[in-house]
Design a protein around this motif. Structure first.
Motif, PDB file in Angstrom:
ATOM      1  N   THR A   1      62.386  43.243  27.295  1.00 32.35           N
ATOM      2  CA  THR A   1      61.914  44.117  28.380  1.00 32.35           C
ATOM      3  C   THR A   1      62.157  43.474  29.738  1.00 32.35           C
ATOM      4  O   THR A   1      62.297  44.182  30.731  1.00 32.35           O
TER       5      THR A   1
ATOM      6  N   THR B   1      56.491  50.531  36.713  1.00 33.01           N
ATOM      7  CA  THR B   1      56.459  49.312  35.885  1.00 33.01           C
ATOM      8  C   THR B   1      55.286  48.442  36.305  1.00 33.01           C
ATOM      9  O   THR B   1      54.778  48.574  37.427  1.00 33.01           O
TER      10      THR B   1
ATOM     11  N   PRO C   1      61.534  47.249  22.617  1.00 30.76           N
ATOM     12  CA  PRO C   1      62.676  48.102  22.996  1.00 30.76           C
ATOM     13  C   PRO C   1      63.144  48.999  21.844  1.00 30.76           C
ATOM     14  O   PRO C   1      63.559  50.138  22.066  1.00 30.76           O
TER      15      PRO C   1
ATOM     16  N   SER D   1      55.397  45.501  26.239  1.00 30.97           N
ATOM     17  CA  SER D   1      55.930  44.414  25.417  1.00 30.97           C
ATOM     18  C   SER D   1      54.943  43.250  25.419  1.00 30.97           C
ATOM     19  O   SER D   1      53.926  43.281  26.104  1.00 30.97           O
TER      20      SER D   1
END
Lengths: 349, 129, 385
Positions: free
Chosen positions: A116, A175, A273, A293
């Motif tokens: 990630t 994010t 992912p 992640s």
């Protein structure tokens, strides 16, 4: 709008069942399967490594994106099993997919989070306008010491993402990262197998960071768990991501599609992912996906993703993750498995 | 060290780049300095199709030391869709799954590790479609 | 060009000769050859030395110097000739040309290989294939011939049993040859039950890894006549090359280089396959004998297998093939093989082949091949008394 314009997962065909590992060590297979919520794991072929897995995944991603590989401005591969100690994996990959030589290349390492990271940096490049397309890959051929709990889960596979600003199939809306120095798992230079701190890998490491990142991501984006169709959490085993997801407020149905660990094992940098790819394979326009992640050491990256109309056009342009998990599996016994993984000393040339 | 030799073949091994004679159109894999058909010295780069059929094959039980870890393995001559032929291994194949006429695709694999101080060596293998 | 004759031969025992170094093997064959010819060392003007891979097998190159030195011939002109397993045949042709041209009168053609010396023989031999586009992909020589066999079986219905009959026949011949590496008779069951090397070829479909040397001496026919012995004249010499990679040939069930070399040899000799009394072919693998016999014109394509099983190629048959035991039983020290074939023809044509003598043998043909068919020599010898 910036985000994913193509994705591709690669799953090796070889498998070993929990029963075969447990049987070798006189362990209770049923208990391991219950404890880990896992029935088998992938094993790389004798001719596969992080580089070949990355190439296969990247080719699928290019097929979905429908772009000229020469337009890819960078290639980042996150892995804890780069084949070389010194020499990049990414150089092989860009020359194999035809993305060189005008390409920025780097190998990333952050235990299971390196994939990630590669996605995060690739996304940042296209968002900032530095390049048109950016390739981020998470791939691993992870190892666990013989007889160690990790041996039941450490597996092989990877997923590649091409980020861009045109023909986006899944927008990266936001994010968030959450990181601290937490030594739960490590491998020092020259050591063959990684070490872990037993149950310390759980609450202070995995759950603290995964939940910290997920809650931070939700707060930053102003979204609720109910706003998502799917949620993916790093899968060191079957149990942790389900527990983390529920603690963060997600329902089982939101977690199932990306929960590939029961058939795949923990593909380390490729884990979350690949879970995300399994969701993209079936997502509908407008669907939101949350991915978090985790990498030991420790930290989590979280993404809010929203699928566009384009996603339906490209889903079928490359093999789906779950199809690869189901198709043409070749089972190895434990003896073959240790040979495949280089765990027994063979003659040197 | 194998590095210089290895590096020179990368376009062929990684990307299946062949040469097409600028005069007569003959395709050479690998590209050649001189066309085997007409003798011309100019050529352009073309990429080979990655699908084809097995022309003939064998299961190698006794390999050279460098391939000992992969034994037994299938070797095959593959004729690609444009008629170009090449020799390669067939990955992941149970020996009885490959025969004359078997349809295959070319994939990217690590062909051999060499000695531990050498570079890893990658290239194409076939896989049953 | 002058007519040229073979006037003597020498051959060592073939086998795993752990105590014999490369240099001594060669020297023994040369000494035996000169003794057989009745020629003094000082009369020899030149040597052509066939050797495939002493650099890899023994770490030794520059054979022209070391091998003439140890043969007691230091000072003469000498050249090492390499054409993989056809090195011996190529050396013989070079020696023939030197004498035929009038440049020299006494010229040695020798061949040597010491394969049992610690090296990985499978690897060393594989360098005779395309290093980057065959060997890089794990190809071995048994593997290449296995792929030829597979294609031949597919095209003509050739069976593993028929392949086995080639080995059985050659072992029966080799059992009569005191120089053979494996002079034991075997059965079909032995061949079919052996471990696989590269399917469909098992261990007994393959020639062995051998040490050995052979030498023949060439001179103008007038010199041979003056010696008062039967004159074994070189009637025809054919030499051809083809692509190194098997995959670059249109029909992988064939070995076209053999036909190309044979046509040249037959044309020069003015004879055809029907005029030949015995044949030494390059049976590095059982399939090779069948394909070569077809390419040479002794059988129609696809017919050699049944003929072999019917005994047509055995001693006493219509056309005896590999009376020496062939590469299969006699052994295959690769560089020596082409010369050893000539030596066998010389013994047969001069009536000195003992228990394996072909009655009234007048003309013989030797076919020596490099790689999977990348090079080939064919020589036709005729005796006159």
């Amino acid at each position: 709008m910036h985000g994913i314009v193509g994705w591709g997962s690669y799953v090796p065909r070889f498998r070993i069942k929990v029963e075969d590992i447990a049987g070798q060590w006189g362990a209770d297979a049923a208990a391991f399967k219950r404890g880990l919520l896992l029935q088998e794991k992938t094993v790389p072929g004798l001719d596969e490594d992080t580089i070949t897995i990355s190439v296969a995944a990247a080719k699928y991603a290019i097929a979905r994106a429908g772009i000229d590989p020469r337009e890819i401005g960078c290639c980042y591969i996150g892995s804890e099993s780069h084949p070389y100690a010194v020499k990049p994996s990414g150089t092989v990959v860009i020359d194999a997919i035809g993305a060189g030589p005008e390409c920025h290349v780097a190998d990333f390492e952050f235990a299971c989070k390196a994939g990630t990271e590669a996605m995060f940096v690739a996304y940042s490049h296209v968002k900032s306008g530095v390049m048109r397309y950016a390739l981020g890959i998470g791939a691993d051929t992870s190892q666990g010491a013989p007889g160690d709990a990790l041996e039941y889960t450490a597996s092989a596979g990877g997923t590649a993402y091409i980020m861009g600003g045109e023909n986006v199939a899944a927008e990266i809306v936001d994010t968030y990262s959450f990181t601290s120095d937490t030594p739960d798992f490590w491998r020092r230079e020259g050591e063959f197998y990684p070490r872990h701190a037993g149950r310390f890998t759980g609450e202070p490491a995995y759950f603290h960071h995964v939940l910290g990142a997920t809650r931070g991501m939700l707060e930053k984006s102003g979204l609720e768990p109910a706003d998502f169709r799917f949620a993916v959490f790093h899968m060191p085993n079957g149990k942790f991501p389900l527990k983390a997801g529920k603690e963060a407020g997600f329902r089982q149905e939101q977690l199932e599609q990306g929960w590939v660990v029961n058939l795949m094992g923990n593909t380390y940098s490729g884990s979350s992912p690949t879970g995300l790819a399994a969701c993209l394979d079936v997502a509908e326009p407008g669907d939101r996906i949350l991915v978090t992640s985790f990498g030991s050491g420790a930290g989590s990256d979280s993404f809010v993703i929203r699928c566009t109309d384009r996603i339906k056009e490209i889903q079928k342009k490359a093999p789906a993750t779950r199809d690869q998990l189901a198709d043409r599996r070749i089972y190895l016994d434990y003896g073959k498995y240790v040979a495949y993984r280089g765990k027994i000393r063979m003659n040197q040339l | 060290m194998i590095s210089p030799r290895y590096h020179r073949e990368i376009p062929q091994r990684y990307r299946l780049e062949a040469g097409r004679c600028a005069d007569c159109g003959e395709i050479h894999f690998p590209p050649r300095a001189v066309c085997r058909k007409c003798g011309a010295r100019e050529s352009t780069t073309v990429v080979l199709p990655n699908r084809g059929k097995v022309v003939t094959c064998t299961v190698v039980d006794i390999p050279p030391a460098e391939f000992d870890d992969q034994k037994p393995y299938v070797n095959a001559i593959v004729e690609l869709e444009n008629g170009v032929r090449l020799t390669c291994m067939v990955a992941e194949a149970p020996p009885d799954a490959v025969d004359i006429g078997t349809e295959v695709e070319l994939i990217f694999r690590r062909l051999r590790c060499g000695r531990e101080w050498e570079v890893l060596q990658y290239g194409y293998k076939a896989r049953v479609v | 060009m002058r007519d040229v004759a073979v006037i003597g031969m020498g051959i060592t025992k073939f086998g795993e000769l752990w105590r014999s170094p490369l240099r001594d093997l060669h020297a023994e064959a040369v000494a035996d050859c000169l003794a057989d010819a009745g020629i003094e060392r000082r009369q020899v003007q030149s040597a052509w030395i066939g050797c495939m891979s002493s650099g890899l097998f023994n770490g030794q190159e520059h054979l022209a110097s070391i091998l003439t030195d140890y043969a007691g011939l230091a000072g003469i002109a000498a050249t090492r000739v390499e054409s993989a397993c056809a090195s011996g045949g190529a050396a013989f042709r070079a020696a023939w040309l030197e004498v035929a041209s009038g440049a020299s009168d006494y010229v040695l053609a020798t061949g040597v290989e010491k394969m049992n010396d610690g090296a990985d023989a499978t690897y060393c031999l594989s360098t005779a294939a395309d290093q980057e586009y065959e060997v890089y992909h794990g190809v071995t020589f048994p593997g290449l011939y296995a792929m030829i066999a597979k294609a031949h079986m597919h095209k003509w219905g050739t069976t593993r049993e028929q392949l086995a009959d080639v080995a059985v026949k050659n072992h029966r011949h080799g059992a009569l040859n005191p120089k053979a590496q494996f002079p034991q008779e075997i059965t079909r069951a032995t061949v079919l039950g052996a471990v696989m090397v590269a399917s469909p070829l098992g261990l007994f479909d393959c020639s062995p890894v051998s040490d050995g040397a052979a030498a023949v001496l060439l001179a103008p026919v007038e010199v041979a006549r003056a010696l008062g012995k039967p004159v074994v004249r070189i009637l025809g010499s054919g030499h051809a090359t083809d692509t190194i990679a098997l995959h670059d040939r249109a029909d992988v069930s064939r070995i076209p280089v053999v036909q190309a070399a044979a046509r040249r040899a037959f044309a020069m000799a003015g004879v055809g396959p029907r005029d030949i009394d015995l044949v030494e072919v390059h049976d590095c693998f059982t399939i090779a004998e069948l394909v070569c016999l077809e390419e040479l014109g002794f059988f129609e394509p696809g017919k050699a297998a049944a003929a072999t099983s019917a005994g047509e190629t055995a001693l006493g048959g219509r056309i005896p093939v590999n009376t020496s035991g062939g590469l299969k039983s006699k052994g295959h020290p690769v560089g020596a093989t082409g010369i050893a074939q000539i030596a066998e023809l010389y013994e047969q044509l001069t009536g000195k082949a003992g228990k394996r003598q072909v009655k009234d043998a007048r003309r013989g043909l030797a076919q020596n091949m490099g790689g999977s068919g990348g090079s080939c020599t064919v020589h036709i010898l005729e005796v006159s008394r």
